[in-house]
Scaffold this motif. Sequence first.
Motif, PDB file in Angstrom:
ATOM      1  N   MET A  89       9.224   2.764  -1.160  1.00 23.59           N
ATOM      2  CA  MET A  89       9.952   1.791  -0.357  1.00 23.59           C
ATOM      3  C   MET A  89       9.316   0.402  -0.479  1.00 23.59           C
ATOM      4  N   ALA A  90       7.989   0.345  -0.414  1.00 24.77           N
ATOM      5  CA  ALA A  90       7.307  -0.954  -0.519  1.00 24.77           C
ATOM      6  C   ALA A  90       7.561  -1.603  -1.870  1.00 24.77           C
ATOM      7  N   ALA A  91       7.603  -0.782  -2.926  1.00 29.02           N
ATOM      8  CA  ALA A  91       7.826  -1.322  -4.272  1.00 29.02           C
ATOM      9  C   ALA A  91       9.203  -1.958  -4.398  1.00 29.02           C
ATOM     10  N   LEU A  92      10.162  -1.481  -3.628  1.00 27.66           N
ATOM     11  CA  LEU A  92      11.510  -2.037  -3.664  1.00 27.66           C
ATOM     12  C   LEU A  92      11.698  -3.149  -2.635  1.00 27.66           C
ATOM     13  N   PHE A  93      11.190  -2.907  -1.419  1.00 24.95           N
ATOM     14  CA  PHE A  93      11.482  -3.804  -0.309  1.00 24.95           C
ATOM     15  C   PHE A  93      10.648  -5.079  -0.331  1.00 24.95           C
TER      16      PHE A  93
END
Length: 411
Positions: A89-93
């Motif tokens: 999620m962090a890699a996308l968000f």
Amino acid sequence: MQKALFILAALIIGLICGMLLPGGSDGVIKGAEFVGALWLNGLRMTIIPLVVSLLIVGIVQTAVMAKAGRMTFRAIATMIAILWASAAMAALFTPALLALFPLPADAAAALQSALSTAQEPGPVPSILEFFRDIVPANPVAAAANDAILPLIIFTLAFAFAVTRLPEKKRSTIADFFAAISEAMLILVQWVLALAPVGVFALALVVGARAGAQSFVGLAHYVLIVVAVGTVIYLASFLLALLGAKRSPLAFFRASIPAQAVAISTQSSLASLPAMVQGVKAMGVGERSADVVLPISVALFRATGPCMNLAVAIYVAHLMGIEITTSAMIAGIVAAAITTMGAVSLPGSVSFITSIAPINIAMGLPVEPLVLLLAIEAFPDIMRTLANVTMDMAVTGTVARFEGDLAEGETS
């Protein structure tokens, strides 16, 4: 908390003193750079042995707990899945959030100039090279060359091999690495005792070169990282709804006491009694409350992967470094795995031991982390709040699938 406030005060005073330095103070700035670099090297020398020893101990403990029964295995499997989802999620968000709300150009330019002496980022391999080199031919050479991801992969494989040994031999190896990690933690505490001096020196340099723009950058950093942690906090309500069949309002009412303790203490362990009462108010049985929640506090930190990777991505944004696909994959893997060995550490220690390996794996400089460490007290509130809330959601979910959850409000 008192130590964190001292470090924060050193940061603010250092920035202000740097801003007030008169022209021709190059000697003072170079002296501050020397002191700051010396302290940072002292901190960096502890990273590799501490990460390796903590990861081995963490994997062995997790494997032993997973063998304790179906409920324990299900709880640990759920937690591991959430950790990987958190990193992804962090890699996308985080990049999307930075694209929408980037650091102001003036502040970015000023801070890049102030941090121009940071170590040059390491080479980033192509996708094929990344997967070819992920298994180290020589783990000792990988450690010496700061090839952190191959080292983590070897350590992970070694730790799983240890779990297959007879109990006596497994305990001997686990105790050996536990002793190493404890000794390294003592060394880290000695280095961190000098943190106000090191942070002051580095902040003085940044203040002298970046001026008031340094405060803009730090405030922007806090908002971005807290926003990423907020996603995990909100996701805990979704998990409670889908997994435990509890409405957001019912779940919120049950979690209020634990959340209040989390905000005031910034400690998941201190929040445990309130969490136990909260999950019981949700209808969770004694068996799940007494087993799953302690495991969550001991092994699980849902915000670790996402907020740690968000810090690394922010460093790249701050320094104007483009993150390649292979670098992002390396960050996801490092963020998800290193969290498992850093749950029981104090915030200031886990900040460096968890995020520095991610930066190294992604080919990013470590130096900016010193300034970000000084203001970790603010994101840490969201870290603890989201971790505690997710612990309760996981407990409710596991309890339901184990038939240990009473009928309750679902809408």
